[in-house]
Scaffold this motif. Structure first.
Motif, PDB file in Angstrom:
ATOM      1  N   GLN A  53       0.651   4.275  -2.775  1.00 31.09           N
ATOM      2  CA  GLN A  53       0.623   5.571  -2.744  1.00 31.09           C
ATOM      3  C   GLN A  53       1.663   6.377  -3.322  1.00 31.09           C
ATOM      4  O   GLN A  53       1.442   7.533  -3.869  1.00 31.09           O
TER       5      GLN A  53
ATOM      6  N   SER B  20     -12.066   3.945  -2.996  1.00 36.16           N
ATOM      7  CA  SER B  20     -11.907   4.078  -1.632  1.00 36.16           C
ATOM      8  C   SER B  20     -11.912   2.808  -0.774  1.00 36.16           C
ATOM      9  O   SER B  20     -12.141   3.070   0.388  1.00 36.16           O
TER      10      SER B  20
ATOM     11  N   ASN C 132      -5.120  11.819  -7.709  1.00 40.47           N
ATOM     12  CA  ASN C 132      -5.356  12.184  -6.380  1.00 40.47           C
ATOM     13  C   ASN C 132      -6.204  10.782  -5.771  1.00 40.47           C
ATOM     14  O   ASN C 132      -6.916  10.153  -6.309  1.00 40.47           O
ATOM     15  N   ASN C 133      -5.884  10.840  -4.419  1.00 47.73           N
ATOM     16  CA  ASN C 133      -6.535   9.589  -3.860  1.00 47.73           C
ATOM     17  C   ASN C 133      -8.011   9.544  -3.830  1.00 47.73           C
ATOM     18  O   ASN C 133      -8.808   8.640  -3.706  1.00 47.73           O
ATOM     19  N   ASN C 134      -8.758  10.896  -3.884  1.00 45.58           N
ATOM     20  CA  ASN C 134     -10.281  10.843  -4.288  1.00 45.58           C
ATOM     21  C   ASN C 134     -10.541  10.255  -5.525  1.00 45.58           C
ATOM     22  O   ASN C 134     -11.711   9.924  -5.571  1.00 45.58           O
TER      23      ASN C 134
ATOM     24  N   TYR D 242       0.568   6.798  -6.965  1.00 48.29           N
ATOM     25  CA  TYR D 242      -0.435   7.568  -7.333  1.00 48.29           C
ATOM     26  C   TYR D 242       0.221   8.978  -7.275  1.00 48.29           C
ATOM     27  O   TYR D 242       0.024   9.754  -8.211  1.00 48.29           O
ATOM     28  N   LYS D 243       1.111   9.166  -6.405  1.00 45.64           N
ATOM     29  CA  LYS D 243       1.575  10.410  -6.272  1.00 45.64           C
ATOM     30  C   LYS D 243       2.663  10.947  -7.584  1.00 45.64           C
ATOM     31  O   LYS D 243       2.540  11.956  -8.130  1.00 45.64           O
TER      32      LYS D 243
ATOM     33  N   ASN E   4       0.894  -1.231   0.058  1.00 46.73           N
ATOM     34  CA  ASN E   4       0.171   0.094  -0.085  1.00 46.73           C
ATOM     35  C   ASN E   4       0.980   1.329   0.021  1.00 46.73           C
ATOM     36  O   ASN E   4       0.403   2.114  -0.669  1.00 46.73           O
TER      37      ASN E   4
END
Length: 160
Positions: free
Chosen positions: A59, A74, A68-70, A62-63, A55
């Protein structure tokens, strides 16, 4: 002269056997049942560590990709909840050794994206390599020793 050498060798051999017996007696304080429990705890915690590193890798990906985490699902990873109560809760406390180990693995450039496929990731590869790594074996072995000491201390205090 032969008698002196033979006597000296016998004394050394006897002293070594006495020292070995002391170590062996210490090991008798950990029963097979205790050992199996510790190994099961460590196996389950190892699964949680794999999940955590995976995980963290996601992250980072994704960055890097500007996601965006949104924007992503979720759905929460429930690995720790699945194994909750199955291992010593002390394993879950903040551990600077665990964090340093994670940082080394997360920042390892070997797992950077392949130039031909910049929108991909090697997060699962990193997590699998970590799961089978010497780093993780050493970390878990240190926890094993701490857990054995905890069991021995509890036995000496009369606790189950």
């Amino acid at each position: 002269m032969k008698r002196i050498a033979l006597t000296f060798i016998l004394i050394l051999t006897n002293k070594c056997q006495i020292a070995n017996k002391k170590v062996f007696n210490l090991n008798e304080k950990i029963t097979t049942k205790d050992s199996l429990l510790v190994e099961e705890e460590l196996k389950q915690y190892k699964n949680c560590l794999f999940s955590s590193l995976y995980n963290l890798g996601l992250q980072k990906t994704y960055k890097r990709l500007g996601i965006n985490n949104n924007e992503i699902s979720s759905v929460k990873d429930l690995t720790y909840f699945y194994y909750s109560g199955e291992f010593n809760p002390q394993f879950m406390i903040d551990d600077s050794n665990r964090e340093r180990m994670f940082n080394r693995w997360i920042n390892d450039t070997k797992y950077e994206p392949i130039p031909e496929i910049v929108d991909g990731s090697l997060d699962i590869v990193r997590a699998l390599d970590f799961y089978n790594s010497q780093d993780l074996k050493i970390f878990l072995d240190s926890l094993r020793q701490v857990e054995y000491k905890r069991i021995i201390n509890n036995k000496e205090k009369g606790k189950p």
